[in-house]
Design an enzyme around this catalytic site. Structure first.
Site, mmCIF file in Angstrom:
data_model
loop_
_atom_site.group_PDB
_atom_site.id
_atom_site.type_symbol
_atom_site.label_atom_id
_atom_site.label_comp_id
_atom_site.label_asym_id
_atom_site.label_seq_id
_atom_site.Cartn_x
_atom_site.Cartn_y
_atom_site.Cartn_z
ATOM 1 N N GLU A 177 77.562 1.901 48.038
ATOM 2 C CA GLU A 177 78.552 2.058 46.960
ATOM 3 C C GLU A 177 79.871 2.631 47.477
ATOM 4 O O GLU A 177 80.047 3.841 47.555
ATOM 5 C CB GLU A 177 78.000 2.971 45.847
ATOM 6 C CG GLU A 177 78.993 3.137 44.696
ATOM 7 C CD GLU A 177 78.487 4.024 43.558
ATOM 8 O OE1 GLU A 177 77.451 4.686 43.719
ATOM 9 O OE2 GLU A 177 79.146 4.043 42.514
ATOM 10 N N LYS A 219 77.420 -2.110 45.728
ATOM 11 C CA LYS A 219 77.833 -1.583 44.413
ATOM 12 C C LYS A 219 79.310 -1.207 44.480
ATOM 13 O O LYS A 219 79.661 -0.087 44.831
ATOM 14 C CB LYS A 219 76.968 -0.375 44.052
ATOM 15 C CG LYS A 219 77.373 0.328 42.774
ATOM 16 C CD LYS A 219 76.296 1.261 42.267
ATOM 17 C CE LYS A 219 76.789 2.059 41.073
ATOM 18 N NZ LYS A 219 75.705 2.755 40.364
ATOM 19 N N SER A 261 80.729 1.237 36.747
ATOM 20 C CA SER A 261 81.687 1.076 35.639
ATOM 21 C C SER A 261 82.930 1.944 35.829
ATOM 22 O O SER A 261 84.004 1.583 35.330
ATOM 23 C CB SER A 261 81.036 1.326 34.280
ATOM 24 O OG SER A 261 80.472 2.603 34.167
ATOM 25 N N GLY A 262 82.806 3.082 36.488
ATOM 26 C CA GLY A 262 83.969 3.838 36.944
ATOM 27 C C GLY A 262 84.849 4.472 35.886
ATOM 28 O O GLY A 262 85.970 4.853 36.182
HETATM 29 P P1 13P Z 1 79.638 4.785 36.446
HETATM 30 O O1 13P Z 1 79.109 3.464 35.999
HETATM 31 O O2 13P Z 1 79.694 5.816 35.348
HETATM 32 O O3 13P Z 1 80.903 4.683 37.250
HETATM 33 O O4 13P Z 1 78.562 5.382 37.460
HETATM 34 C C1 13P Z 1 78.056 4.568 38.439
HETATM 35 C C2 13P Z 1 77.492 5.395 39.512
HETATM 36 O O5 13P Z 1 76.334 5.321 39.792
HETATM 37 C C3 13P Z 1 78.395 6.312 40.241
HETATM 38 O O6 13P Z 1 77.802 6.660 41.470
#
Ligand code: 13P
Length: 340
Positions: A177, A219, A261-262
């Site tokens: 990620e 991711k 989703s960020g």
């Molecule tokens: P969000 O979808 O809230 O960005 O979180 C994803 C996530 O796993 C962050 O490490």
């Protein structure tokens, strides 16, 4: 390393039209979300909330894998069933966040390095014993004047690849990620350029460190204009920019891409994922899926607010978001789904 098992697990994680549920908020992050809604910031409250999530009826219809935090993996439902068993019984593959957070990078103001490699081999072996089949590690890249620096990109890419190699050695599929953050005034074009550079560097390091591309899931962030950028492109432009960036930087051997989703609104995250699948799905080498935390959980958390009486309504909201994202994988999501 059992290559076949890794490949099978990676494919299972993005199979069909389902996605991943990130429920791996660290205690400080979970507490921050609780505090905003007046929920007590205690271990019992976090346990109760995670029980609400994993017992949501039908969750396994939309979710292939759930990412847990270290505290949660050691907890049980009220009836004593370990969460890992409850998740597996629901047909969902349990996973675990293994980084220990992004810390300030020495000499590079505003930039971060993700820590957690010390002792990781032993921790992965322990988690594998507990029944998890995949892991997650997040690196973050802020966008601003002169950042991200080449140094920040390279060091985080090396660490991500090192983590991924250790996961595969332990038989766990790494979720890799690299997150380019939304905060800032930068344009969509800048986000596209930064994301492309980050991904190219990450895949170069994965190659150098002999990580099996078929046995990992990427991711990434979607390619978006900064939150305070004056020009906010529409859903189709975001879909085009994101897919063209990924096509340039992500090898076809990778089985799946599951977006974070960020901080996007739940509806926008679904609409943008939908547009990508609707416009491009038949032409892409990898599955385009979701691995959302806030964009699946936030409406449910706002309904629950720590009250037993709200559990069922909160579970319905969680299921609703998960099923909207399942529809988005098929390119069948539309705004009317939000009114049902
Ligand atoms: P969000 O979808 O809230 O960005 O979180 C994803 C996530 O796993 C962050 O490490």
């Amino acid at each position: 390393m059992n290559t076949h098992e890794l490949i099978d697990t990676a494919r299972e994680l993005v199979a069909g039209d389902k996605g991943l549920l990130a429920m791996d908020e660290s205690n400080p992050t979970c507490n921050k979300r609780f505090a905003g809604l007046g929920i007590p910031q205690t271990e019992q409250a976090r346990r109760a909330y995670r029980e609400l999530i994993v017992t949501t009826p039908g969750l396994g219809e939309c979710i292939n894998g759930a990412i847990l935090f270290d505290e949660t993996i050691r907890q049980q439902k009220k009836d004593g069933t370990p969460f890992v068993k409850a998740i597996s019984d629901a047909g969902i593959i349990p996973g675990i966040k293994v980084d220990s957070g992004a810390k300030d990078m020495a000499g590079f103001p505003g930039e971060k390095i993700t820590e957690g490699l010390d002792g990781l081999r032993e921790r992965l072996a322990d988690y594998s014993q507990m029944g998890v089949r995949f892991a997650k590690w997040r690196a973050v890249f802020a966008v601003g004047d002169g950042i991200p620096s080449r140094a920040c990109i390279e060091v985080n890419a090396q660490i991500l690849a090192c983590y991924a190699a250790l996961c595969q050695e332990a038989g766990l599929v790494p979720i890799v990620e690299p997150e380019v953050l939304m905060e800032g005034e930068h344009t969509l074009e800048r986000c596209r350029n930064v994301t492309e550079e980050v991904l190219r560097t990450v895949f170069s390091q994965l190659y150098t460190q002999r990580v099996l591309l078929e046995g990992l899931i990427l991711k990434p962030n979607m390619v978006l204009p900064g939150l305070t950028c004056l020009k906010q492109e529409g859903v189709d432009e975001v879909a085009d920019a994101t897919v063209s960036c990924l096509l340039r930087a992500v090898p076809a051997a990778v089985p799946g891409i599951a977006f974070l989703s960020g901080g996007q609104s739940p509806e926008l995250a679904s609409a943008r994922l939908n547009a990508m699948n609707l416009r491009f799905k038949s032409r892409l080498p990898w599955a385009l899926a979701f691995s959302f935390s806030r964009a699946i959980q936030q409406p449910a958390l706002e309904i629950w607010r720590g009250q037993d009486a709200n559990v069922s309504a909160a579970q319905q909201a969680l299921y609703h978001r998960a099923s909207c994202n399942r529809a988005a994988r098929r390119g069948e999501y539309n705004a009317a789904m939000e009114r049902t």
